[in-house]
Design a protein around this motif. Structure first.
Motif, PDB file in Angstrom:
ATOM      1  N   LEU A 103     -18.730  40.855  -1.110  1.00 18.19           N
ATOM      2  CA  LEU A 103     -18.216  39.525  -0.391  1.00 18.19           C
ATOM      3  C   LEU A 103     -19.594  38.861  -0.427  1.00 18.19           C
ATOM      4  CD1 LEU A 103     -16.488  40.981   2.605  1.00 18.19           C
ATOM      5  CD2 LEU A 103     -15.458  39.580   0.865  1.00 18.19           C
ATOM      6  N   VAL A 104     -19.516  37.681  -1.251  1.00 19.52           N
ATOM      7  CA  VAL A 104     -20.500  36.758  -1.532  1.00 19.52           C
ATOM      8  C   VAL A 104     -20.205  35.417  -1.159  1.00 19.52           C
ATOM      9  CG1 VAL A 104     -22.199  35.955  -3.239  1.00 19.52           C
ATOM     10  CG2 VAL A 104     -21.435  38.231  -3.416  1.00 19.52           C
ATOM     11  N   GLU A 105     -21.130  35.028  -0.063  1.00 22.11           N
ATOM     12  CA  GLU A 105     -20.594  33.441   0.403  1.00 22.11           C
ATOM     13  C   GLU A 105     -21.617  32.652  -0.377  1.00 22.11           C
ATOM     14  OE1 GLU A 105     -20.600  36.218   4.068  1.00 22.11           O
ATOM     15  OE2 GLU A 105     -21.765  35.912   2.355  1.00 22.11           O
ATOM     16  N   SER A 106     -21.231  31.465  -0.507  1.00 22.00           N
ATOM     17  CA  SER A 106     -22.038  30.338  -1.208  1.00 22.00           C
ATOM     18  C   SER A 106     -21.800  28.942  -0.498  1.00 22.00           C
ATOM     19  CB  SER A 106     -22.010  30.306  -2.359  1.00 22.00           C
ATOM     20  OG  SER A 106     -20.682  30.206  -2.961  1.00 22.00           O
ATOM     21  N   GLY A 107     -22.559  27.647  -0.522  1.00 24.15           N
ATOM     22  CA  GLY A 107     -21.924  26.576  -0.357  1.00 24.15           C
ATOM     23  C   GLY A 107     -22.612  26.034   0.833  1.00 24.15           C
ATOM     24  N   GLY A 108     -23.306  26.719   1.732  1.00 24.21           N
ATOM     25  CA  GLY A 108     -23.870  26.141   2.681  1.00 24.21           C
ATOM     26  C   GLY A 108     -25.282  25.334   2.451  1.00 24.21           C
ATOM     27  N   GLY A 109     -25.607  24.530   3.549  1.00 34.40           N
ATOM     28  CA  GLY A 109     -26.547  23.608   3.193  1.00 34.40           C
ATOM     29  C   GLY A 109     -26.865  22.663   4.368  1.00 34.40           C
ATOM     30  N   LEU A 110     -27.637  21.754   4.282  1.00 33.75           N
ATOM     31  CA  LEU A 110     -27.957  20.689   5.287  1.00 33.75           C
ATOM     32  C   LEU A 110     -27.084  19.505   5.084  1.00 33.75           C
ATOM     33  CD1 LEU A 110     -29.666  19.787   7.503  1.00 33.75           C
ATOM     34  CD2 LEU A 110     -31.424  18.958   6.027  1.00 33.75           C
ATOM     35  N   VAL A 111     -26.346  19.283   6.186  1.00 35.10           N
ATOM     36  CA  VAL A 111     -25.459  18.121   6.099  1.00 35.10           C
ATOM     37  C   VAL A 111     -25.743  17.217   7.350  1.00 35.10           C
ATOM     38  CG1 VAL A 111     -23.893  19.024   4.392  1.00 35.10           C
ATOM     39  CG2 VAL A 111     -23.570  19.330   6.848  1.00 35.10           C
ATOM     40  N   GLN A 112     -25.381  16.034   7.165  1.00 32.37           N
ATOM     41  CA  GLN A 112     -25.431  15.107   8.636  1.00 32.37           C
ATOM     42  C   GLN A 112     -24.029  15.474   9.114  1.00 32.37           C
ATOM     43  OE1 GLN A 112     -26.076  11.000   7.228  1.00 32.37           O
ATOM     44  NE2 GLN A 112     -28.652  11.438   7.474  1.00 32.37           N
ATOM     45  N   ALA A 113     -24.248  15.055  10.427  1.00 29.01           N
ATOM     46  CA  ALA A 113     -22.767  14.880  11.289  1.00 29.01           C
ATOM     47  C   ALA A 113     -21.957  13.888  10.697  1.00 29.01           C
ATOM     48  CB  ALA A 113     -23.330  14.642  12.802  1.00 29.01           C
ATOM     49  N   GLY A 114     -20.603  14.376  10.801  1.00 28.18           N
ATOM     50  CA  GLY A 114     -19.469  13.495  10.146  1.00 28.18           C
ATOM     51  C   GLY A 114     -19.237  13.860   8.814  1.00 28.18           C
ATOM     52  N   GLY A 115     -20.072  14.523   8.103  1.00 28.80           N
ATOM     53  CA  GLY A 115     -19.749  15.087   6.625  1.00 28.80           C
ATOM     54  C   GLY A 115     -19.060  16.067   6.460  1.00 28.80           C
ATOM     55  N   SER A 116     -18.770  16.616   5.321  1.00 29.07           N
ATOM     56  CA  SER A 116     -17.952  17.673   4.972  1.00 29.07           C
ATOM     57  C   SER A 116     -18.626  18.616   4.234  1.00 29.07           C
ATOM     58  CB  SER A 116     -16.476  17.314   4.370  1.00 29.07           C
ATOM     59  OG  SER A 116     -15.788  16.452   5.139  1.00 29.07           O
ATOM     60  N   LEU A 117     -18.123  20.096   4.197  1.00 28.10           N
ATOM     61  CA  LEU A 117     -18.772  21.104   3.423  1.00 28.10           C
ATOM     62  C   LEU A 117     -17.694  22.102   3.116  1.00 28.10           C
ATOM     63  CD1 LEU A 117     -21.898  21.629   2.746  1.00 28.10           C
ATOM     64  CD2 LEU A 117     -21.919  23.301   4.685  1.00 28.10           C
ATOM     65  N   ARG A 118     -17.936  22.618   1.806  1.00 30.85           N
ATOM     66  CA  ARG A 118     -16.808  23.753   1.310  1.00 30.85           C
ATOM     67  C   ARG A 118     -17.742  25.045   1.140  1.00 30.85           C
ATOM     68  NH1 ARG A 118     -12.492  24.545  -3.561  1.00 30.85           N
ATOM     69  NH2 ARG A 118     -14.306  24.903  -4.891  1.00 30.85           N
ATOM     70  N   LEU A 119     -17.351  26.239   2.023  1.00 29.17           N
ATOM     71  CA  LEU A 119     -18.185  27.233   1.771  1.00 29.17           C
ATOM     72  C   LEU A 119     -17.054  28.319   0.742  1.00 29.17           C
ATOM     73  CD1 LEU A 119     -18.972  28.147   5.303  1.00 29.17           C
ATOM     74  CD2 LEU A 119     -20.094  26.672   3.591  1.00 29.17           C
ATOM     75  N   SER A 120     -17.698  28.894   0.052  1.00 31.50           N
ATOM     76  CA  SER A 120     -16.928  29.880  -0.759  1.00 31.50           C
ATOM     77  C   SER A 120     -17.312  31.244  -0.547  1.00 31.50           C
ATOM     78  CB  SER A 120     -17.262  29.513  -2.278  1.00 31.50           C
ATOM     79  OG  SER A 120     -16.726  28.379  -2.652  1.00 31.50           O
ATOM     80  N   CYS A 121     -16.504  32.044  -0.680  1.00 26.11           N
ATOM     81  CA  CYS A 121     -16.574  33.563  -0.531  1.00 26.11           C
ATOM     82  C   CYS A 121     -15.955  34.320  -1.495  1.00 26.11           C
ATOM     83  CB  CYS A 121     -15.868  33.935   0.727  1.00 26.11           C
ATOM     84  SG  CYS A 121     -15.821  35.928   1.122  1.00 26.11           S
ATOM     85  N   ALA A 122     -16.793  34.874  -2.567  1.00 26.16           N
ATOM     86  CA  ALA A 122     -16.289  35.732  -3.567  1.00 26.16           C
ATOM     87  C   ALA A 122     -15.800  37.052  -3.374  1.00 26.16           C
ATOM     88  CB  ALA A 122     -17.158  35.541  -5.037  1.00 26.16           C
ATOM     89  N   ALA A 123     -14.662  37.648  -3.491  1.00 31.53           N
ATOM     90  CA  ALA A 123     -14.674  38.929  -2.843  1.00 31.53           C
ATOM     91  C   ALA A 123     -14.241  40.028  -4.160  1.00 31.53           C
ATOM     92  CB  ALA A 123     -13.550  38.959  -1.985  1.00 31.53           C
ATOM     93  N   SER A 124     -14.663  41.061  -4.300  1.00 36.53           N
ATOM     94  CA  SER A 124     -14.180  41.943  -5.215  1.00 36.53           C
ATOM     95  C   SER A 124     -14.255  43.476  -4.675  1.00 36.53           C
ATOM     96  CB  SER A 124     -15.122  41.886  -6.397  1.00 36.53           C
ATOM     97  OG  SER A 124     -16.518  42.063  -5.959  1.00 36.53           O
TER      98      SER A 124
END
Length: 126
Positions: free
Chosen positions: A3-24
């Motif tokens: 399971l590999v996560e990606s998509g994190g980071g630094l964002v400002q309050a009120g913003g949006s983010l999409r995290l991904s999880c690649a599973a195999s």
């Protein structure tokens, strides 16, 4: 199993983010995928869950309305979209796979999940 996560980071309050999880490495229909988070000094907590076999989802009350869990058609990539980010969403976010033992219940407890990714850091600035 991987399971590999990606998509994190630094964002400002009120913003949006999409995290991904690649599973195999496992039979997706036999497992639920959950997203969990752990903030500094706090226990790991679940936030959202999905059953790949039929797309059934479940959410913790604290994130309903802001978090959306989804998967691709093959079910081997699971996404977590977080809207209206708040500083208290700052945490390491993990995806995990938990075996399904019921057609009606999606596991939600940390100890019901067998396989874990390495996590991705989400930091929300105010």
């Amino acid at each position: 199993v991987q399971l590999v996560e990606s998509g994190g980071g630094l964002v400002q309050a009120g913003g949006s983010l999409r995290l991904s999880c690649a599973a195999s490495g496992f039979t997706f229909d036999d497992y639920a995928i959950g997203w969990f988070r752990q903030a500094p000094g706090k226990e790991r907590e679940g936030v959202s869950y999905i059953r790949s076999s039929d797309g059934m989802t479940d959410y913790e009350d604290s994130v309903k309305g802001r978090f959306t869990i989804s998967s691709d058609n093959a079910g081997n990539t699971v996404y977590l979209t977080i809207d209206s980010l708040k500083p208290e969403d700052t945490a390491v976010y993990y995806c995990a796979a938990g075996h399904l033992y019921s057609d009606w219940i999606i596991p939600r407890a940390v100890n019901e999940y067998d396989y874990w990714g390495q996590g991705t850091q989400v930091t929300v600035s105010s």
